[in-house]
Each structure stands twice: as structure tokens, then as C-alpha cells.
Design a protein around this motif. Sequence first.
Motif, PDB file in Angstrom:
ATOM      1  N   LYS A  37      -6.438  16.099 -10.072  1.00 31.32           N
ATOM      2  CA  LYS A  37      -6.345  14.633 -10.167  1.00 31.32           C
ATOM      3  C   LYS A  37      -6.512  14.072  -8.758  1.00 31.32           C
ATOM      4  N   THR A  38      -7.583  13.328  -8.547  1.00 32.09           N
ATOM      5  CA  THR A  38      -7.824  12.711  -7.250  1.00 32.09           C
ATOM      6  C   THR A  38      -7.221  11.319  -7.218  1.00 32.09           C
ATOM      7  N   PHE A  39      -7.081  10.793  -6.018  1.00 33.40           N
ATOM      8  CA  PHE A  39      -6.646   9.406  -5.883  1.00 33.40           C
ATOM      9  C   PHE A  39      -7.781   8.499  -6.342  1.00 33.40           C
ATOM     10  N   SER A  40      -7.484   7.598  -7.209  1.00 28.18           N
ATOM     11  CA  SER A  40      -8.504   6.666  -7.684  1.00 28.18           C
ATOM     12  C   SER A  40      -8.923   5.744  -6.546  1.00 28.18           C
ATOM     13  N   ASP A  41      -9.965   5.004  -6.775  1.00 34.42           N
ATOM     14  CA  ASP A  41     -10.517   4.137  -5.722  1.00 34.42           C
ATOM     15  C   ASP A  41      -9.550   3.017  -5.357  1.00 34.42           C
ATOM     16  N   PHE A  42      -8.702   2.606  -6.292  1.00 34.32           N
ATOM     17  CA  PHE A  42      -7.834   1.462  -6.028  1.00 34.32           C
ATOM     18  C   PHE A  42      -6.819   1.720  -4.919  1.00 34.32           C
ATOM     19  N   PRO A  43      -6.046   2.836  -4.924  1.00 36.70           N
ATOM     20  CA  PRO A  43      -5.068   3.015  -3.837  1.00 36.70           C
ATOM     21  C   PRO A  43      -5.703   3.116  -2.460  1.00 36.70           C
ATOM     22  N   VAL A  44      -6.809   3.874  -2.345  1.00 33.98           N
ATOM     23  CA  VAL A  44      -7.450   4.036  -1.042  1.00 33.98           C
ATOM     24  C   VAL A  44      -8.050   2.713  -0.568  1.00 33.98           C
ATOM     25  N   SER A  45      -8.724   2.004  -1.460  1.00 31.55           N
ATOM     26  CA  SER A  45      -9.308   0.717  -1.088  1.00 31.55           C
ATOM     27  C   SER A  45      -8.229  -0.299  -0.748  1.00 31.55           C
ATOM     28  N   LEU A  46      -7.076  -0.206  -1.411  1.00 34.63           N
ATOM     29  CA  LEU A  46      -5.984  -1.138  -1.127  1.00 34.63           C
ATOM     30  C   LEU A  46      -5.467  -0.962   0.290  1.00 34.63           C
TER      31      LEU A  46
ATOM     32  N   PRO B 188       0.798  -1.234   0.000  1.00 36.41           N
ATOM     33  CA  PRO B 188       0.000   0.000   0.000  1.00 36.41           C
ATOM     34  C   PRO B 188       0.823   1.273   0.000  1.00 36.41           C
ATOM     35  N   THR B 189       1.922   1.303   0.766  1.00 38.83           N
ATOM     36  CA  THR B 189       2.747   2.507   0.825  1.00 38.83           C
ATOM     37  C   THR B 189       3.360   2.823  -0.525  1.00 38.83           C
ATOM     38  N   ILE B 190       3.853   1.809  -1.210  1.00 36.13           N
ATOM     39  CA  ILE B 190       4.486   2.038  -2.515  1.00 36.13           C
ATOM     40  C   ILE B 190       3.452   2.470  -3.544  1.00 36.13           C
ATOM     41  N   VAL B 191       2.261   1.844  -3.535  1.00 34.82           N
ATOM     42  CA  VAL B 191       1.222   2.186  -4.514  1.00 34.82           C
ATOM     43  C   VAL B 191       0.724   3.612  -4.306  1.00 34.82           C
ATOM     44  N   VAL B 192       0.427   3.988  -3.053  1.00 29.66           N
ATOM     45  CA  VAL B 192      -0.068   5.345  -2.779  1.00 29.66           C
ATOM     46  C   VAL B 192       1.016   6.375  -3.048  1.00 29.66           C
ATOM     47  N   ALA B 193       2.273   6.071  -2.690  1.00 31.71           N
ATOM     48  CA  ALA B 193       3.372   7.004  -2.963  1.00 31.71           C
ATOM     49  C   ALA B 193       3.583   7.179  -4.467  1.00 31.71           C
ATOM     50  N   GLU B 194       3.418   6.111  -5.219  1.00 28.44           N
ATOM     51  CA  GLU B 194       3.565   6.228  -6.686  1.00 28.44           C
ATOM     52  C   GLU B 194       2.479   7.117  -7.266  1.00 28.44           C
ATOM     53  N   HIS B 195       1.270   6.986  -6.776  1.00 32.36           N
ATOM     54  CA  HIS B 195       0.182   7.831  -7.279  1.00 32.36           C
ATOM     55  C   HIS B 195       0.396   9.286  -6.872  1.00 32.36           C
ATOM     56  N   PHE B 196       0.892   9.527  -5.664  1.00 38.98           N
ATOM     57  CA  PHE B 196       1.212  10.893  -5.248  1.00 38.98           C
ATOM     58  C   PHE B 196       2.340  11.468  -6.096  1.00 38.98           C
ATOM     59  N   ALA B 197       3.345  10.657  -6.389  1.00 46.79           N
ATOM     60  CA  ALA B 197       4.449  11.123  -7.236  1.00 46.79           C
ATOM     61  C   ALA B 197       3.949  11.486  -8.632  1.00 46.79           C
TER      62      ALA B 197
ATOM     63  N   LEU C 181      -1.086  -5.450  14.161  1.00 45.70           N
ATOM     64  CA  LEU C 181      -1.990  -4.425  13.660  1.00 45.70           C
ATOM     65  C   LEU C 181      -1.521  -3.029  14.049  1.00 45.70           C
ATOM     66  N   LEU C 182      -0.906  -2.900  15.206  1.00 44.12           N
ATOM     67  CA  LEU C 182      -0.360  -1.606  15.602  1.00 44.12           C
ATOM     68  C   LEU C 182       0.749  -1.171  14.645  1.00 44.12           C
ATOM     69  N   MET C 183       1.602  -2.092  14.229  1.00 45.66           N
ATOM     70  CA  MET C 183       2.651  -1.755  13.269  1.00 45.66           C
ATOM     71  C   MET C 183       2.070  -1.323  11.929  1.00 45.66           C
ATOM     72  N   HIS C 184       1.039  -2.001  11.462  1.00 48.74           N
ATOM     73  CA  HIS C 184       0.440  -1.630  10.190  1.00 48.74           C
ATOM     74  C   HIS C 184      -0.225  -0.258  10.260  1.00 48.74           C
ATOM     75  N   LEU C 185      -0.860   0.043  11.375  1.00 52.26           N
ATOM     76  CA  LEU C 185      -1.511   1.343  11.502  1.00 52.26           C
ATOM     77  C   LEU C 185      -0.507   2.487  11.516  1.00 52.26           C
ATOM     78  N   ILE C 186       0.606   2.289  12.197  1.00 57.92           N
ATOM     79  CA  ILE C 186       1.589   3.369  12.339  1.00 57.92           C
ATOM     80  C   ILE C 186       2.462   3.498  11.105  1.00 57.92           C
ATOM     81  N   PHE C 187       2.953   2.391  10.577  1.00 56.23           N
ATOM     82  CA  PHE C 187       3.973   2.445   9.537  1.00 56.23           C
ATOM     83  C   PHE C 187       3.426   2.267   8.118  1.00 56.23           C
ATOM     84  N   THR C 188       2.141   1.946   7.966  1.00 57.35           N
ATOM     85  CA  THR C 188       1.569   1.820   6.632  1.00 57.35           C
ATOM     86  C   THR C 188       0.368   2.747   6.444  1.00 57.35           C
ATOM     87  N   THR C 189      -0.635   2.598   7.283  1.00 57.33           N
ATOM     88  CA  THR C 189      -1.855   3.390   7.107  1.00 57.33           C
ATOM     89  C   THR C 189      -1.606   4.874   7.313  1.00 57.33           C
TER      90      THR C 189
END
Length: 350
Positions: free
Chosen positions: A118-127, A23-32, A89-97
Motif C-alpha cells: 500500500k503506497t501513500f496516495s497522491d493526496f497526503p504527499v501533495s498536501l 499535513p502531519t496528522i494526515v500523513v501520520a494517519e495514512h502511515f498508521a 518557513l524554517l519552522m514548517h520545514l523542520i516541524f512539518t515537512t
Amino acid sequence: MISVTKINFFVFEVLQFAALCVPTIVVAEHFAFIFMEKSEPVDFTSYQLILACSVAYVACVSLIIWVPVKFLIFKKHILSEVKEWQPALLMHLIFTTLPCFGFIIAGSQVQSDPKKMKTFSDFPVSLVLMCLIVVDIIEHLRKWRLTGNIDGTCRDGDFASNGPVLTNIEQVSTVSAHQNRPHEENQAPPGVTENEFASSVAQNKSHNVLQYEYSEITEHNVPDCLKVLAVNDYRAKIFVTSIINWLDTVELVRVAGLSNVFLTGWIYPIYIFSYLSLLRIILHSANPFLPLLTVVFQDFPFLFIRISIIGAMGFVTPILYPLKNIIVVVTFIYFNYVTKAKCLNRTQRF
């Protein structure tokens, strides 16, 4: 030959690691991509730099945080003894979400021209949310075998359900028999204090209620030809409940992706309170504070956000969701606090 338990463990850990990194790589790529399209002329170097930083961030988190924590859990058995909350789950919330939500908010702020928005498409947020749900499912599912049947009475108590779990089933008499018991059973024996007797009576009443509910369930006789349809496996319930619990947050995040909301200041309260609502995933389902945190971090703030957005921008979200928030908040306060008032304090007897 590799055992089934080791295969399940390997699959679970691979899925959790993928849910941490992807998720971090996909959302960062869309932001880039949004940042690159904003610049005139198009600067491909910024796209590569942001993407490289996201990959480096994921690698550092994996080596410095993820691997040591997993080592403590499965080798040293230090964090594995934690029963009230879930470290994975705590690690995922802090370091990914959290960084993913940060990229989404930043993507709305770097754009100033609504015509080229340009908005974030549904795929990155849903991912992002789906990976968090998958980790939650895995943490509940790893307590069970994936093959064979399980005991329907759930004796080991590992499964966390929203309702009472029967751990000891005894012969249940009829309701009339409970009502016709002699009055002497409710009298305190000699040598027992009033508080001890009251506690004993409360535990007996609670146990009788569970027995009565179980007797009602067992009264439904299913024909032999339909027993194949009358199935109720707890492992399937894990998937259903884990997904349904987050539909409210998913709907609010969907509203933030609308074009008339994405570039406004509404994106801040939406994603801030959406993230706060996700914090309750850290607690186990049997934690006694979970219902209160659900109301405080999700339904109560979501109600005011939805009412404010509907008043400012119209019905961008279905009216069903604010009604759901109202019902949850009102019923929680009424049954947990209002009914304890003297005029309404009437204990039900079974």
C-alpha cells in the motif's frame, strides 16, 4: 469595526497554523493505516496510538515552538527584522515537512510483501508540498494590501523578483545618444583613484542597462480598448512563481510514489534530496546565494537521480525534467564562470 489589515492578518495566521498541523496528522494517519493493515490479525490499537502521538506532537510544537516564535515576530519585533531568511518557513520545514517525509519513508519500510503493498496516495504527499507553497505565498503576500491597485514600479522594494527592480525612473534618452557621448565622460576626474572610478563606471553602466530595458518596455503602446487585458499585477505573480518553482520537486516526489520505486532503496535519495531542495525556500527571493543553492541542492542532484532511475527502471519520469536540469546546470556554470575567462570576457555595452 475591524480593519481590513487585521482581517488579513487573522486569515494568514489561521492558514499558516493549519498548514503546520494538518499535513502531519494526515500523513501520520495514512502511515498508521498501513501499519495496521500489515499486522496479522489487524491491530486497531497501533492505529490509535500512532494517531494519538501525531496529535500530541502537533500540540507540543504549536505551544512550545509556534506560539513563542510568532510572539517574538509580531510583539517583540525580534525576528521580524530578519531580512535574509524567513523564520516561519524554517519552522514548517523542520516541524512539518521533515516528519511527514519520515512517515512516508517508514511506510515503505514496514511493508515486506509486494502483493499487499500500500503506497501513500497522491493526496497526503501533495498536501505536504501544497501547504509549504501556501506558507511561502503568505510570507510574500503579507507585504502587500489585498485591495486596490499597487504601484507598477514597485518602489518600496519589498517585492522580491527574479530580475532587476527599478526604484528610480529618470528620463531615458535614445541608444544612439548613449553611444555618441564624448569620450571625456569615461576619463577619471582628478583626485579620484582608479578603483573608485571603475566602481563608478560599473554602477553607471548597470543603471543605463536598467533604463534601456525600461525604455523598451514603455515603447509598447497599448490601445485604450485593450488596456483592460494588458494587466500585470505583482500579487498575481506571487502565486504563479511560488507554484512553478516547486514543480521539479513535485515531479521527483511523484516518481517515489510509483509501486516499482516505493519499496526499493531509491526512495531514500529521492526524499532526502527533495527535502534538501526545499531548504532554499527559507531564503528570500532577492538573496544573492539563492541561484547557487538552487543548482547545488536541486538541479545537480536531481539530474543524477533521474538519469540513474531511468537507467535502472526505464522512463518512469518524463525526459523533459532531466533535460531541464542539464540546461539549468550548464547555463549557470557557463554564464557565471566560463564567460569570465579572458578569451570570453567581452562586456556588452548599451
